[in-house]
Design a protein around this motif. Structure first.
Motif, PDB file in Angstrom:
ATOM      1  N   ILE B 188       0.857  -1.178   0.000  1.00 27.73           N
ATOM      2  CA  ILE B 188       0.000   0.000   0.000  1.00 27.73           C
ATOM      3  C   ILE B 188       0.896   1.232   0.000  1.00 27.73           C
ATOM      4  CG2 ILE B 188      -1.629   1.343   1.375  1.00 27.73           C
ATOM      5  CD1 ILE B 188      -2.750  -1.309   2.328  1.00 27.73           C
ATOM      6  N   SER B 189       0.628   2.121  -0.920  1.00 27.97           N
ATOM      7  CA  SER B 189       1.381   3.375  -0.872  1.00 27.97           C
ATOM      8  C   SER B 189       0.389   4.519  -0.756  1.00 27.97           C
ATOM      9  CB  SER B 189       2.261   3.524  -2.111  1.00 27.97           C
ATOM     10  OG  SER B 189       1.461   3.842  -3.214  1.00 27.97           O
ATOM     11  N   ILE B 190       0.734   5.445   0.103  1.00 29.56           N
ATOM     12  CA  ILE B 190      -0.190   6.541   0.403  1.00 29.56           C
ATOM     13  C   ILE B 190       0.261   7.788  -0.357  1.00 29.56           C
ATOM     14  CG2 ILE B 190      -1.173   7.930   2.248  1.00 29.56           C
ATOM     15  CD1 ILE B 190      -0.522   5.573   4.117  1.00 29.56           C
ATOM     16  N   HIS B 191      -0.693   8.456  -0.922  1.00 30.07           N
ATOM     17  CA  HIS B 191      -0.410   9.662  -1.699  1.00 30.07           C
ATOM     18  C   HIS B 191       0.215  10.739  -0.813  1.00 30.07           C
ATOM     19  CE1 HIS B 191      -1.251  13.092  -4.356  1.00 30.07           C
ATOM     20  NE2 HIS B 191      -1.263  12.171  -5.318  1.00 30.07           N
ATOM     21  N   ASP B 192       1.139  11.510  -1.399  1.00 28.00           N
ATOM     22  CA  ASP B 192       1.895  12.492  -0.611  1.00 28.00           C
ATOM     23  C   ASP B 192       1.002  13.513   0.095  1.00 28.00           C
ATOM     24  OD1 ASP B 192       4.214  11.284  -1.311  1.00 28.00           O
ATOM     25  OD2 ASP B 192       4.525  12.530  -3.104  1.00 28.00           O
ATOM     26  N   ASP B 193      -0.068  13.932  -0.600  1.00 33.08           N
ATOM     27  CA  ASP B 193      -0.952  14.932   0.013  1.00 33.08           C
ATOM     28  C   ASP B 193      -1.643  14.374   1.252  1.00 33.08           C
ATOM     29  OD1 ASP B 193      -0.214  16.432  -2.064  1.00 33.08           O
ATOM     30  OD2 ASP B 193      -2.116  16.265  -3.186  1.00 33.08           O
ATOM     31  N   ILE B 194      -1.863  13.077   1.216  1.00 34.14           N
ATOM     32  CA  ILE B 194      -2.580  12.461   2.332  1.00 34.14           C
ATOM     33  C   ILE B 194      -1.642  12.225   3.514  1.00 34.14           C
ATOM     34  CG2 ILE B 194      -3.809  10.367   3.042  1.00 34.14           C
ATOM     35  CD1 ILE B 194      -5.015  10.316   0.217  1.00 34.14           C
ATOM     36  N   ILE B 195      -0.393  11.843   3.199  1.00 34.25           N
ATOM     37  CA  ILE B 195       0.568  11.571   4.277  1.00 34.25           C
ATOM     38  C   ILE B 195       0.688  12.765   5.223  1.00 34.25           C
ATOM     39  CG2 ILE B 195       3.030  11.286   4.760  1.00 34.25           C
ATOM     40  CD1 ILE B 195       3.197   9.371   2.517  1.00 34.25           C
ATOM     41  N   LYS B 230       5.096   5.946   4.345  1.00 28.76           N
ATOM     42  CA  LYS B 230       4.459   5.989   3.024  1.00 28.76           C
ATOM     43  C   LYS B 230       3.968   4.612   2.565  1.00 28.76           C
ATOM     44  CE  LYS B 230       5.290   7.430  -1.731  1.00 28.76           C
ATOM     45  NZ  LYS B 230       3.982   7.996  -2.012  1.00 28.76           N
ATOM     46  N   ASN B 231       4.775   3.582   2.816  1.00 28.82           N
ATOM     47  CA  ASN B 231       4.435   2.261   2.295  1.00 28.82           C
ATOM     48  C   ASN B 231       4.164   1.245   3.408  1.00 28.82           C
ATOM     49  OD1 ASN B 231       4.671   2.899  -0.449  1.00 28.82           O
ATOM     50  ND2 ASN B 231       6.906   2.863  -0.235  1.00 28.82           N
ATOM     51  N   MET B 269     -16.476   6.558   6.881  1.00 26.63           N
ATOM     52  CA  MET B 269     -16.995   7.831   7.355  1.00 26.63           C
ATOM     53  C   MET B 269     -16.419   8.934   6.479  1.00 26.63           C
ATOM     54  SD  MET B 269     -18.657   7.192  10.271  1.00 26.63           S
ATOM     55  CE  MET B 269     -18.424   8.070  11.807  1.00 26.63           C
ATOM     56  N   PRO B 270     -17.131  10.045   6.370  1.00 28.33           N
ATOM     57  CA  PRO B 270     -16.584  11.165   5.607  1.00 28.33           C
ATOM     58  C   PRO B 270     -15.250  11.596   6.203  1.00 28.33           C
ATOM     59  CG  PRO B 270     -18.869  11.571   6.200  1.00 28.33           C
ATOM     60  CD  PRO B 270     -18.460  10.323   6.902  1.00 28.33           C
ATOM     61  N   GLY B 271     -14.295  11.863   5.346  1.00 35.39           N
ATOM     62  CA  GLY B 271     -12.982  12.261   5.828  1.00 35.39           C
ATOM     63  C   GLY B 271     -11.986  11.122   5.853  1.00 35.39           C
ATOM     64  N   ASP B 272     -12.451   9.883   5.668  1.00 35.25           N
ATOM     65  CA  ASP B 272     -11.520   8.748   5.576  1.00 35.25           C
ATOM     66  C   ASP B 272     -10.789   8.788   4.239  1.00 35.25           C
ATOM     67  OD1 ASP B 272     -12.511   7.983   7.956  1.00 35.25           O
ATOM     68  OD2 ASP B 272     -13.519   6.159   7.252  1.00 35.25           O
ATOM     69  N   PHE B 273      -9.590   8.229   4.264  1.00 30.80           N
ATOM     70  CA  PHE B 273      -8.830   8.142   3.015  1.00 30.80           C
ATOM     71  C   PHE B 273      -8.944   6.722   2.482  1.00 30.80           C
ATOM     72  CE2 PHE B 273      -6.577  11.156   5.799  1.00 30.80           C
ATOM     73  CZ  PHE B 273      -6.952  12.310   5.134  1.00 30.80           C
ATOM     74  N   ILE B 274      -9.188   6.634   1.190  1.00 30.01           N
ATOM     75  CA  ILE B 274      -9.492   5.316   0.665  1.00 30.01           C
ATOM     76  C   ILE B 274      -8.783   5.074  -0.667  1.00 30.01           C
ATOM     77  CG2 ILE B 274     -11.555   5.933  -0.676  1.00 30.01           C
ATOM     78  CD1 ILE B 274     -12.858   3.390   0.578  1.00 30.01           C
ATOM     79  N   GLY B 275      -8.463   3.829  -0.909  1.00 30.94           N
ATOM     80  CA  GLY B 275      -7.930   3.436  -2.203  1.00 30.94           C
ATOM     81  C   GLY B 275      -8.450   2.063  -2.530  1.00 30.94           C
ATOM     82  N   SER B 276      -8.834   1.833  -3.795  1.00 31.77           N
ATOM     83  CA  SER B 276      -9.310   0.492  -4.114  1.00 31.77           C
ATOM     84  C   SER B 276      -8.703   0.000  -5.422  1.00 31.77           C
ATOM     85  CB  SER B 276     -10.832   0.463  -4.181  1.00 31.77           C
ATOM     86  OG  SER B 276     -11.278   1.396  -5.109  1.00 31.77           O
ATOM     87  N   SER B 277      -8.605  -1.298  -5.505  1.00 29.08           N
ATOM     88  CA  SER B 277      -7.984  -1.909  -6.682  1.00 29.08           C
ATOM     89  C   SER B 277      -9.022  -2.122  -7.763  1.00 29.08           C
ATOM     90  CB  SER B 277      -7.372  -3.243  -6.298  1.00 29.08           C
ATOM     91  OG  SER B 277      -8.396  -4.194  -6.140  1.00 29.08           O
ATOM     92  N   ASP B 278      -8.567  -2.434  -8.955  1.00 29.42           N
ATOM     93  CA  ASP B 278      -9.473  -2.900  -9.994  1.00 29.42           C
ATOM     94  C   ASP B 278      -9.874  -4.320  -9.646  1.00 29.42           C
ATOM     95  OD1 ASP B 278      -9.233  -0.561 -11.451  1.00 29.42           O
ATOM     96  OD2 ASP B 278      -7.414  -1.271 -12.443  1.00 29.42           O
ATOM     97  N   PRO B 279     -11.029  -4.785 -10.152  1.00 25.65           N
ATOM     98  CA  PRO B 279     -11.391  -6.186  -9.931  1.00 25.65           C
ATOM     99  C   PRO B 279     -10.348  -7.109 -10.565  1.00 25.65           C
ATOM    100  CG  PRO B 279     -13.234  -4.950 -10.830  1.00 25.65           C
ATOM    101  CD  PRO B 279     -12.060  -4.055 -10.880  1.00 25.65           C
ATOM    102  N   LYS B 291      -2.954   2.069  -4.168  1.00 29.76           N
ATOM    103  CA  LYS B 291      -2.664   3.478  -3.833  1.00 29.76           C
ATOM    104  C   LYS B 291      -3.832   4.061  -3.061  1.00 29.76           C
ATOM    105  CE  LYS B 291       0.375   4.285  -7.702  1.00 29.76           C
ATOM    106  NZ  LYS B 291       0.391   4.600  -9.117  1.00 29.76           N
ATOM    107  N   ILE B 292      -3.528   4.635  -1.930  1.00 31.26           N
ATOM    108  CA  ILE B 292      -4.585   5.347  -1.210  1.00 31.26           C
ATOM    109  C   ILE B 292      -4.518   6.788  -1.681  1.00 31.26           C
ATOM    110  CG2 ILE B 292      -5.366   6.136   1.041  1.00 31.26           C
ATOM    111  CD1 ILE B 292      -4.508   3.569   2.210  1.00 31.26           C
ATOM    112  N   ASN B 293      -5.527   7.203  -2.448  1.00 31.74           N
ATOM    113  CA  ASN B 293      -5.415   8.506  -3.109  1.00 31.74           C
ATOM    114  C   ASN B 293      -6.710   9.309  -3.114  1.00 31.74           C
ATOM    115  OD1 ASN B 293      -6.778   6.891  -4.821  1.00 31.74           O
ATOM    116  ND2 ASN B 293      -5.222   6.857  -6.431  1.00 31.74           N
ATOM    117  N   SER B 294      -7.755   8.816  -2.449  1.00 26.92           N
ATOM    118  CA  SER B 294      -8.977   9.640  -2.463  1.00 26.92           C
ATOM    119  C   SER B 294      -9.586   9.741  -1.084  1.00 26.92           C
ATOM    120  CB  SER B 294      -9.984   9.068  -3.458  1.00 26.92           C
ATOM    121  OG  SER B 294     -10.191   7.716  -3.204  1.00 26.92           O
TER     122      SER B 294
END
Lengths: 172, 299
Positions: B188-195, B230-231, B269-279, B291-294
């Motif tokens: 898992i890698s977290i986006h810089d803005d989120i870190i 980050k990872n 919950m609103p405000g959580d950071f989330i990332g999901s894979s393709d199926p 990638k956790i990016n949204s």
């Protein structure tokens, strides 16, 4: 003392044997209906042929049979001739509950094989059948004048059904 | 080993607390009801039409706010107690429910009886002669007690513990000995803005679910989040399921999601950071970069 105690295992063995043996003669597929002795469940549906609304209040009054069937069901085609036989005797009304079927197929099926039913109630999604505790079509219920279920038969009926189940009830 | 147990406990309690309660209740109910067509299967397992209808009915009743008890009553009113895998306590089932205790009582009193008798006997023997024979005799008796203990107490206690432990714990124990495959290796890698927004008080949920939209996680694990890290390298495997039969190996195509939760809650919950894979189609071992990016905006 020791010898006397050694009787116990044998005794226990015999008791277990008895239960196992008696279990051999039971049909595990047969589930007794809890609805026997209770009035038929309420339902609100339509008739198969002319789409009139039809509820449980419309049939209570006389002794009658409810036969759960579907055009997809093999057992139903087996019992059909016996249903027609009962119909010809003209002593008891048979209502059909068309279970999880398509109306078109059901109507064609009856046109082809003959219609023993006074009225066929549609149950396309099987909701009414669940209330009747149906778990395998065909099932046949015998209901008395007060609307109380007095007998339930699971599986296709045969020529014995009229003599052994219906006649004793009609004679009363 | 210890870590594993702790993980299991965490999963267990997180399951109890919040996760998709209705879905879990639903799964529990259909697992405890017998299919009347294929009688050795539960409603959950059976593919028969009746089972499908009854599952729908259970779902409907749950949506109407009916309780587990109501649903069990609904079913047993129509299909007798036979539909319930756990028979209710009533007059005709008293023997079934209480006979283990009866057997326990009888065996204890039998033991008591034997002990008392031997003691008296030994005392008499001691008075008469002080040979080694007594010792021999004693040894024999001891072995017998061990046998009695093994054959009466151990089965009764183990059955008792097993049946009184919760369904879920049973699955967990069962899963413990199950094979772990398929395993998903996730980086898992977290986006810089989120870190920059992470304080270290959050929790990271990583879970896999079916790609067909079912919310129920097939595997879930929980991790601590560290500031400025980050990872994360994480594994999900077949034993991390919450419900019997709903494991990774039961699915073909899955989606993996990772969510950093501020409120430490299993629901998004609103405000959580989330990332999901393709199926993706699941194999015995899988590697995944996530990638956790949204940010979750709505519930």
């Amino acid at each position: 003392m020791r010898y006397r105690l050694s009787v116990f295992p044998v005794l226990i063995f015999i008791i277990i044997l008895y239960f196992l043996y008696s279990g051999l003669h039971k049909d595990p597929a047969l589930i007794p209906s809890p609805l026997i002795g209770k009035s038929i469940p309420e339902f609100n549906s339509t008739t198969l042929f002319d789409n009139k609304s039809f509820s449980d209040k419309d049939i209570i009054g006389k002794i009658f049979m409810i036969n759960v069937w579907g055009s997809w069901c093999y057992g139903c085609s087996l019992e059909h001739e016996y249903l027609l036989e009962i119909y010809k005797k003209n002593t008891i009304d048979i209502y059909g509950l068309n279970y999880k079927d398509k109306s078109k197929l059901a109507i064609n099926w009856l046109k082809e094989k003959g219609n023993p039913y006074k009225e066929v109630i549609s149950d396309n999604n099987g909701d009414i059948a669940i209330d009747f505790g149906v778990y395998g079509a065909p099932e046949t219920f015998l209901v008395n004048q007060k609307g109380i279920i007095i007998h339930k038969h699971v599986g296709p009926i045969d020529h014995n059904y009229y003599d052994k189940v219906i006649l004793p009830v009609l004679k009363k | 080993m210890k870590l594993k147990i702790i993980c299991l406990l965490i999963i267990f309690f997180s399951y109890k607390s919040a996760y998709a309660e209705n879905e879990i209740l639903y799964n529990e109910i259909i697992d405890n009801l017998r299919c009347l067509v294929c009688q050795n299967q539960s409603l959950a397992e059976s593919n028969s039409n009746l089972a499908k209808d009854l599952r729908l009915k259970v779902k409907k009743m749950l949506r109407e706010g009916k309780s587990k008890k109501d649903i069990y009553k609904f079913m047993s009113d129509r299909y007798t107690d036979y539909v319930l895998y756990e028979p209710p306590v009533k007059k005709s089932t008293w023997f079934l429910w209480y006979s283990p205790f009866l057997i326990l009582l009888v065996s204890i009193s039998y033991l008591f009886f034997v002990f008392k008798k031997k003691k008296i006997k030994n005392n008499i023997n001691l008075n008469i002669d002080e040979d080694n024979k007594i010792n021999n005799n004693n040894k024999k008796i001891n072995i017998r007690y061990i046998y009695i203990f093994l054959f009466i107490f151990v089965p009764i206690f183990s059955i008792g513990i097993y049946s009184y432990s919760s369904e879920l714990m049973r699955y967990k124990i069962y899963n413990f000995f199950e094979s772990k495959e398929p395993i998903i290796d996730i980086t898992i890698s977290i986006h810089d803005d989120i870190i920059s927004k992470i304080t270290g008080n959050e929790i990271l949920f990583v879970y896999a679910r079916r790609s067909n939209g079912m919310r129920l996680p097939l595997a879930i694990n929980i991790f601590d989040v560290y500031k400025a890290k980050k990872n994360y390298n994480i594994k999900l495997d077949n034993t991390m399921s919450m419900i019997k039969n709903q494991t990774l190996s039961s699915a073909k195509e899955i989606v993996v999601e990772a969510r950093i939760s501020k409120h430490k809650k299993a629901m998004a919950m609103p405000g959580d950071f989330i990332g999901s894979s393709d199926p993706f189609e699941i194999k015995s071992s899988n590697y995944l970069l996530l990638k956790i990016n949204s940010i979750v905006t709505e519930e």
